[in-house]
Write a protein that holds these residues in place. Sequence first.
Motif, PDB file in Angstrom:
ATOM      1  N   TYR A  93     -13.699   4.318  -5.110  1.00  0.00           N
ATOM      2  CA  TYR A  93     -13.860   5.410  -5.967  1.00  0.00           C
ATOM      3  C   TYR A  93     -12.397   5.996  -6.341  1.00  0.00           C
ATOM      4  O   TYR A  93     -11.521   5.849  -5.541  1.00  0.00           O
ATOM      5  N   GLU A  94     -12.442   6.732  -7.297  1.00  0.00           N
ATOM      6  CA  GLU A  94     -11.408   7.442  -7.683  1.00  0.00           C
ATOM      7  C   GLU A  94     -11.725   8.874  -8.461  1.00  0.00           C
ATOM      8  O   GLU A  94     -12.622   8.625  -9.198  1.00  0.00           O
ATOM      9  N   TRP A  95     -10.942   9.958  -8.242  1.00  0.00           N
ATOM     10  CA  TRP A  95     -11.451  10.986  -9.039  1.00  0.00           C
ATOM     11  C   TRP A  95     -10.714  10.953 -10.355  1.00  0.00           C
ATOM     12  O   TRP A  95      -9.762  10.320 -10.649  1.00  0.00           O
ATOM     13  N   LEU A 147      -1.545  11.618  -6.464  1.00  0.00           N
ATOM     14  CA  LEU A 147      -2.357  12.642  -7.619  1.00  0.00           C
ATOM     15  C   LEU A 147      -3.424  13.256  -7.031  1.00  0.00           C
ATOM     16  O   LEU A 147      -3.808  14.154  -6.890  1.00  0.00           O
ATOM     17  N   ARG A 148      -4.212  12.332  -6.088  1.00  0.00           N
ATOM     18  CA  ARG A 148      -5.255  12.644  -5.475  1.00  0.00           C
ATOM     19  C   ARG A 148      -5.131  13.888  -4.545  1.00  0.00           C
ATOM     20  O   ARG A 148      -5.868  14.889  -4.673  1.00  0.00           O
ATOM     21  N   TYR A 182      -8.659  12.467 -12.543  1.00  0.00           N
ATOM     22  CA  TYR A 182      -7.957  13.617 -12.347  1.00  0.00           C
ATOM     23  C   TYR A 182      -7.726  14.240 -13.770  1.00  0.00           C
ATOM     24  O   TYR A 182      -7.639  15.546 -13.847  1.00  0.00           O
ATOM     25  N   PRO A 235     -14.818  12.289   1.045  1.00  0.00           N
ATOM     26  CA  PRO A 235     -14.688  13.709   1.813  1.00  0.00           C
ATOM     27  C   PRO A 235     -15.282  14.871   1.021  1.00  0.00           C
ATOM     28  O   PRO A 235     -15.703  15.728   1.631  1.00  0.00           O
ATOM     29  N   GLU A 236     -14.889  14.878  -0.333  1.00  0.00           N
ATOM     30  CA  GLU A 236     -15.288  16.080  -1.020  1.00  0.00           C
ATOM     31  C   GLU A 236     -16.816  16.095  -1.370  1.00  0.00           C
ATOM     32  O   GLU A 236     -17.380  17.114  -1.822  1.00  0.00           O
ATOM     33  N   ILE A 292      -4.068  17.304  -6.684  1.00  0.00           N
ATOM     34  CA  ILE A 292      -4.978  17.844  -7.399  1.00  0.00           C
ATOM     35  C   ILE A 292      -6.003  18.729  -6.406  1.00  0.00           C
ATOM     36  O   ILE A 292      -6.097  19.859  -6.694  1.00  0.00           O
ATOM     37  N   ARG A 293      -6.181  18.198  -5.438  1.00  0.00           N
ATOM     38  CA  ARG A 293      -7.093  18.761  -4.356  1.00  0.00           C
ATOM     39  C   ARG A 293      -6.133  20.075  -3.729  1.00  0.00           C
ATOM     40  O   ARG A 293      -6.701  21.199  -3.633  1.00  0.00           O
ATOM     41  N   ARG A 318       0.848  -1.231   0.072  1.00  0.00           N
ATOM     42  CA  ARG A 318       0.011  -0.058   0.053  1.00  0.00           C
ATOM     43  C   ARG A 318       1.040   1.188   0.112  1.00  0.00           C
ATOM     44  O   ARG A 318       2.063   0.982   0.210  1.00  0.00           O
ATOM     45  N   ASP A 350      -6.323  -1.705  -2.366  1.00  0.00           N
ATOM     46  CA  ASP A 350      -6.717  -0.824  -1.080  1.00  0.00           C
ATOM     47  C   ASP A 350      -8.022  -0.007  -1.769  1.00  0.00           C
ATOM     48  O   ASP A 350      -8.695  -0.460  -2.619  1.00  0.00           O
ATOM     49  N   THR A 397      -8.630   2.927  -2.807  1.00  0.00           N
ATOM     50  CA  THR A 397      -8.837   3.655  -4.058  1.00  0.00           C
ATOM     51  C   THR A 397      -9.358   2.763  -5.302  1.00  0.00           C
ATOM     52  O   THR A 397     -10.095   2.978  -6.096  1.00  0.00           O
TER      53      THR A 397
END
Lengths: 392, 293
Positions: free
Chosen positions: B78-80, A192-193, B82, B157-158, A196-197, A180, B72, B74
Amino acid sequence: MPASEPRGASMRMAGFMGHLRRNGFTVGPGETELVLSTLAATGLAEASAVRLGLKTMLAGDHAHWERFDDLFDAYWLDRGLRIVEPSGPRSGAARERRRPDVWDKILPPDETGGTGTAEQITEGRRGADGPGGTGRLLASGQEALARVDLRTLTSAAEIAAAERVAERLARAIRHRLSRRRIPSPRGDTIDLRRTIRRSLSRGGEPVELLRKRRPERPVNLVVLLDVSGSMKIYSRYFLSFVRGLISTWLRTDVFLFHTRLVRITEALHERDAMRAMGRLSLLAEGFGGGTRIATALKSFNDHYARAALNSRSVAIVMSDGYDTDPPEALAVELRRFKRRARRLVWLNPLLGWKDYAPVARAMAAALPFIDCFAAAHSLESLAALEGELARL
Amino acid sequence: MKLDYQPLQRDLTEVGYIPDDALAMALCLAVGLHRPLLLEGEAGVGKTDVAKALAAVLKTNLIRLQCYEGLDATATLYEWNYQRQLLAIRAHERDALPAEAVERQVFSEDYLLRRPLLEAISQPVSPVLLIDEIDRADEEFEAFLLEILSDFQITIPELGTIVARSIPYVILTSNGTRALSDALRRRCLYSYIDFPDERKELAILRARQPRIDGQLAGQVVRFVQALRREDLEKTPGIAETLDWAGALMGLDIRSLAQDPAAVQASLLCLLKTEADLKAVPREVTARLVGRVA
């Protein structure tokens, strides 16, 4: 418990739950309630269907699945014995606290070695964050001692040295990388997550690159130590080595075997060094007859493997591989063993001898399952293991 | 709730999966109680197919999550998206939209890539969720899965908390390469699938290969049953039986005794390791064929 259920039937079902528990099933009030409410809601009455339903709800693994029918018959149809066998070594806490039976012959019941426990703790802590805590073994001034074949090791100082080597080795293998990733400022990949945020506050410009890396996680260690006649000369020293492996930061389980298997983890924990060594050696010598590696491994697989091994376990077997069981049996048990353990390290003192080739038939059968096969006849050879173990 | 497993057993048989009583009861309970069902058994006994057949019977979707080490949140939730988010942010640079508006837009459902677990709880009708080979994933994922399976809600969270629109029927399979935690076992119903007996395997073979010759079908099944009793590294499963029967039909073989050389060559459908192929030489095959023909 549903009110509609006749009281007698509920009691009888609760009795069945107790019957299962005594036979090693992990069922509690939650399961009782599930069973009662399901039976009440479905009005299930036919014996064969009830049996299948209960089996599905109450069995937790293959072994339980196989035994369920017998237990069901024993309780509801009064066939056979009520208690088929006493709860095996799997039922956690009770077993953990018990001292291996063999010990009772040697140790007086009141001798729990209180001072020994305290000493062990302080020792461990010093090892953990003392000045030498880099976790890497230095080419040290102990060389003269290190080259001596361990057969000649006897004094307290030498045994202490063996423990120190073991402690450093333990530190070398205590971690392995997880697959992980967690956020980390100096990680190897970009997260990336989070990047970007974060970039939103700068109008979408990824000014700051956030990173992630693989975290380290502690390794479990399981040690199986051969104390049969052929290993006698080494067993005393190996025991001190194993004692060193038992530490505060590593989960270690230790077993002795000769013609059968004994768990000695607790015993090693609570004794002070010299006395524990003395008594363990005594125990080992008392049994110094033949070796039945396959039988010992089988009993480990049957009783302890589930609890002791997981995907982060490194198993260390210390044995010369002279087995009186057929080598095929050893291969079978090792295959079972390898399904649960991550890595198998085999330390063979004979490997350090000149011109030794692993021709013992058992050793040849075991080789395909071994990840690291190394010599263990001197402290030096053990110290050389550090690199190997760190890579596992 | 009616707990009669025979109708379900009939329905499953109709879609081409033949369960024994224990498995039919387990599925019936899993559907009735809406509890996850843990299936164990040797590789090749049809654990994965159970989920497919159940989805067909319930006329619902099958969502599959294949586990592997390092799986895991992600990869499962879900994933955004990008790239799309970056593009949208760039596109809005000229509009002089307030930052909050942009943020609201790029973190909306349009930019969300749904992974199997999120997908499974956002279906209008309860789907069948197959979590395949859970033993390959690590302990952390198991713990995370337990949480999902008890709450059936996911917090992003978002975006906020997404509550399940329908509770999926969950089927977990395990090959026993790693011991599963007791917590997971206790949360699940359990069933063990064994290799089928001769009668059941014959029924499966006939259901899957309807054009097979009756005599050959019997021989094939008896041969495989006998082969399973040999000392092999990898015991052939039902999938192997079906493959082999298909191969024999393709070779135009009506009886196993008819063409020993072709039968021997076709054994590679059943024996998947070199050691096993060596363990069943021509003589052994002849002996087995002699017994079943």
